[in-house]
Each structure stands twice: as structure tokens, then as C-alpha cells.
Scaffold this motif. Structure first.
Motif: not given
Length: 449
Positions: A310-325
Motif C-alpha cells: 500500500e505504501t508503494n502504491i500510494m507513494s507512486c501515485l504521489m510521484a505521478k502527481s508530480k509528473n514523474i515519467k
């Protein structure tokens, strides 16, 4: 084949499920009666409650007449021990899941085969290798190389801008006659149905589509799928687990710029000593302020490999919101795979599924030299070597009695990849890449015997 699997966890259960679909004779051993009960009710296998390192348990499983013993319990020591015992008691081949990758790097020196262990499988190593491959082809969410990249499998979600969306496979082939790739599988958006594409199958927006291509075809495939090739150089890794360490080590050797965030101070200090070319940050990666302080927005890729899915998924979503490729999350639950694209994460990695798929190739009847399962699809991608007496020798592909639920993606001849169409004639020693659904595997194997 008579196969014994020790360990009814995710790897063992997934292996038993794959093999039971092929009518293999499977015995699953575990000390947990509840796990075995679930397997027995849902799979056509024999279960045995007991300690797989017990000689009496192994004899009860008929180890002396078994073709393969697979040790995939959570304990490395248990897996090694039970494989040694099984080989001494008469089992033909053994495979052990291990966590210490030093054993693989030094297997020739230690001579594990002479000790009685034929193959060593490290889920952590497989996961780190998969991550590195995904970063190399950054716009794709699934990828696999055959024979050093002579043929490459890539998977991607089709965008509305893809030129062949709304066209059939046959129409696409006529519009793009110089295509050097072959579609091998499609999953419709919002469904769990896998389609092996034929000429009349239409590409649709949102399809998760898989192709086999040549190295020079990758750029062309980027254009036709509506994707943009993204250069990956700066990578942030969340979690200093074994997967995190191995991934960082590989990426540093490949000249990526790596930051690794680890919450545990002692582990962070250890990582800093072992990874001199990476920047190790001691902190909680769930803290957005910390990540922003460490320049998250300048990263090209964000890889979350903590021990909490769950931590991995949520942190990736957070990164995606910062336009990480590119975002990649490690998960334990296979059910999460169907959520990855709908919620916006590029790729999910399950190290146990990777291990199960790698082990599967040692069980095939034909001359299978490589195998992978397509993420979240019930399809397998296999590489066969055409033997002198194989039914496929000397015949054009269109004349083969090939099941409809299977297709040839390409051929490797003398080290060169070929996108083989209907008129292509298979020769002895050709390596043939085949994508097929489970019900077609046995028939395809017989063609290559």
C-alpha cells in the motif's frame, strides 16, 4: 510429470495453479493446513500437510519416483535442505528458492549441482532485473528480451492517438506494410479476457497490447502506439529492501543517478557503505515534504519497493502527481495488477510471480529455452528450439496445425531476429517465440518435440 512443490505461499500456489491447468501430477506440501485446504478446494492437485525436510514426508510424497522437487517456502535454509534430501532420495531434478544472491553469483565455484540442487531462483534478483529492463524501455509497462535482445516483447496501453486504433490487425498490416513487429496478445480495457489476435481482431483505445519486435522496431512501435520515448537518468528508489539494494546497485553500474530513501537508520547507514555511487537518504518516504526537499520533481523515475504494498502504491501515485515519467511499485498481492493502469501507476512488479514464471520453464516438455507470463494476462510467452524431428520443420507457418489460441511472434535464426509471417518456413535449430493461452500449451509443445 510428477512434481512436488514445497511451500503453499504465493509462489507455490501460483505454480500449482499453472501446472494443474496442464494436467501435471502435482503434490503440494506445507505445514499450514489452512493454506493447503484453499489449494485443494480450488486446484486439481494432491496436498500433504507436513515438514518438507522430513524424510518420511518426502517419502509419503513419492519423492523417489518424482521428476522435480521445487522448494519455494519462505525459508532459504529449508528450501536448500529439502532439495538436497530429495535428490538423495531419488528425485530427478531440484529447484530451490533463495534470498542470498551470492549463491547464484558463485554457483559454479560452490558446485550446487554436485550437491544436489540443479537450479537456484532469487525473486529479489528477478525483480531488480525486471525493473532495470523496464527503465530501458521507459514508455512500455511490460518488456522481455529473447537471446540478448534479438527479439523484444513489449506491452503498452494503446492511446487514442495510436494510428491503428479502430483498425483490424489485417487492416493495420496493409496500411503499414513495412511493420517489423507482430501483435501477440490483447486485453480489453476493463476486462480480464485475453485475446490472441488474428487478422479480424480490432485494436481499441485502452487495450493493453503486447507485441514482439526487432531492436530496430522499438522506435517505430513507440510512434505507432502513441507513446513517447522518455530518457531515464535520475531515479529515486523508496525502500532499502533486498530488491531496493539490488536495483540501486544495478542502476549505479549502468550509470544512472540514484537516490534511495530508507526509513530505518541502521539499514540506511549500511546501504550508504555498500552503495558508494548512490545518495542514501534516511527518512520516511511517505512524507511528501521530505521527497520534495530531495527534489522529487526532477526525477525521471520513481521506484517504490518497500515491504508494504500500500505504501508503494500510494507513494507512486504521489510521484505521478508530480509528473514523474515512470513509476514502478512492488506489490505482494497479484490482484493489484488489474488496478495498476486504471489508477495511473505505470507498472506493478510481483517478485513471487516472476519467480513462479521462471521456475515454470523448467517443466515444459518441448525444448523451451525462455518463458515469461504477461502481466495480469493468462497467457504465456515461450521460446522453443526446433528439433530435427519437430513437426514444424520444413513447413510454412500458415500450414502448421497451430491452435487458434496461440500465435508465433517471431523467430531467431543464427542470432538474428525475424518477424515471421505466414509464408515463413521454420528450419532446424530455429528459436521460435510463441504466445499462447493455457489450453493451447500442450498442443504447441507437441509440435516442437
Amino acid at each position: 510429470m510428477r512434481i512436488i512443490i514445497a511451500g503453499a505461499g504465493e509462489i507455490g500456489f501460483h505454480l500449482a495453479k499453472l501446472l494443474s491447468l496442464e494436467s501435471q501430477n502435482i503434490t503440494l506440501i506445507d505445514t499450514d493446513a489452512d493454506s493447503l485446504s484453499i489449494a485443494e478446494k480450488s486446484l486439481d492437485i494432491r496436498v500433504l500437510t507436513g515438514d518438507a525436510t522430513s524424510i518420511s514426508t518426502l517419502k509419503d510424497a513419492q519423492v523417489a519416483t518424482s521428476d522435480l522437487m521445487i522448494g519455494v517456502t519462505a525459508s532459504q535454509a529449508t528450501n536448500i535442505t529439502l532439495c538436497l534430501l530429495a535428490k538423495q532420495l531419488g528425485c530427478k531434478r531440484t529447484i530451490a528458492r533463495i534470498s542470498n544472491t551470492e549463491y547464484i553469483h558463485n554457483k559454479e565455484e560452490v558446485k550446487f549441482q554436485q550437491l544436489g540442487i540443479d537450479e537456484l531462483i532469487s525473486p529479489e534478483m528477478l525483480a531488480s532485473e525486471e525493473i532495470e529492463l523496464l527503465l530501458d524501455e521507459s514508455a512500455f509497462n511490460d518488456t522481455y528480451e529473447f537471446e540478448g535482445g534479438a527479439l523484444i516483447m513489449v506491452g503498452t496501453t494503446l492511446q487514442q492517438t495510436a494510428p491503428f486504433v479502430g483498425k483490424t490487425v489485417q487492416e493495420a498490416a496493409s496500411i503499414f506494410p513495412d511493420l517489423n513487429f507482430q501483435p501477440i496478445a490483447i486485453q480489453r480495457s476493463g476486462t480480464q479476457t485475453t485475446i490472441i489476435p488474428r487478422g479480424d481482431v480490432e485494436f481499441k483505445e485502452g487495450d493493453q497490447a503486447y507485441f514482439v519486435t526487432l531492436p530496430e522496431g522499438v522506435d517505430h512501435l513507440y510512434q505507432l502506439t502513441g507513446q513517447v520515448r522518455k530518457k531515464i537518468k535520475n531515479v529515486m528508489i523508496l525502500g532499502g529492501s533486498q530488491v531496493g539494494f539490488k536495483t540501486a546497485q544495478n542502476l549505479c553500474q549502468s550509470k544512472f543517478r540514484v537516490k534511495i530513501v530508507e526509513k530505518d537508520r541502521a539499514r540506511a547507514l549500511s546501504l550508504a557503505d555498500r552503495l558508494p555511487n548512490a545518495l542514501v537518504i534516511n527518512g520516511d518516504g511517505r512524507n511528501l515534504e521530505l521527497l520534495e526537499e530531495e527534489d522529487l520533481s526532477s526525477m525521471d523515475a520513481f521506484i517504490a519497493v518497500t515491504e508494504n504494498a500500500e505504501t508503494n502504491i500510494m507513494s507512486c501515485l504521489m510521484a505521478k502527481s508530480k509528473n514523474i515519467k515512470k513509476t514502478i511499485a512492488l506489490v505482494e498481492n497479484v490482484d493489484y495488477f488489474q488496478l495498476s493502469h486504471s489508477i495511473g501507476i505505470d507498472t506493478l512488479i510481483n517478485k513471487k510471480l516472476l519467480a513462479a514464471n521462471t521456475i515454470s520453464r523448467h517443466i515444459r516438455e518441448g525444448e523451451v529455452v525462455a518463458l515469461t507470463n504477461l502481466n495480469n494476462l493468462n497467457a504465456e510467452l515461450l521460446e522453443f528450439v526446433a528439433k530435427p524431428n519437430s513437426e514444424v520443420i520444413g513447413k510454412a507457418i500458415r500450414d502448421l496445425d497451430f491452435p487458434r489460441s496461440a500465435t508465433i511472434g517471431g523467430v531467431i535464426r543464427d542470432g538474428e531476429g525475424i518477424i515471421a509471417l505466414g509464408h515463413f518456413v521454420i528450419q532446424q535449430e530455429d528459436s521460435v517465440v510463441v504466445c499462447c493461452l493455457p489450453e493451447a500449451i500442450s498442443k504447441v509443445e507437441k509440435l516442437f518435440k
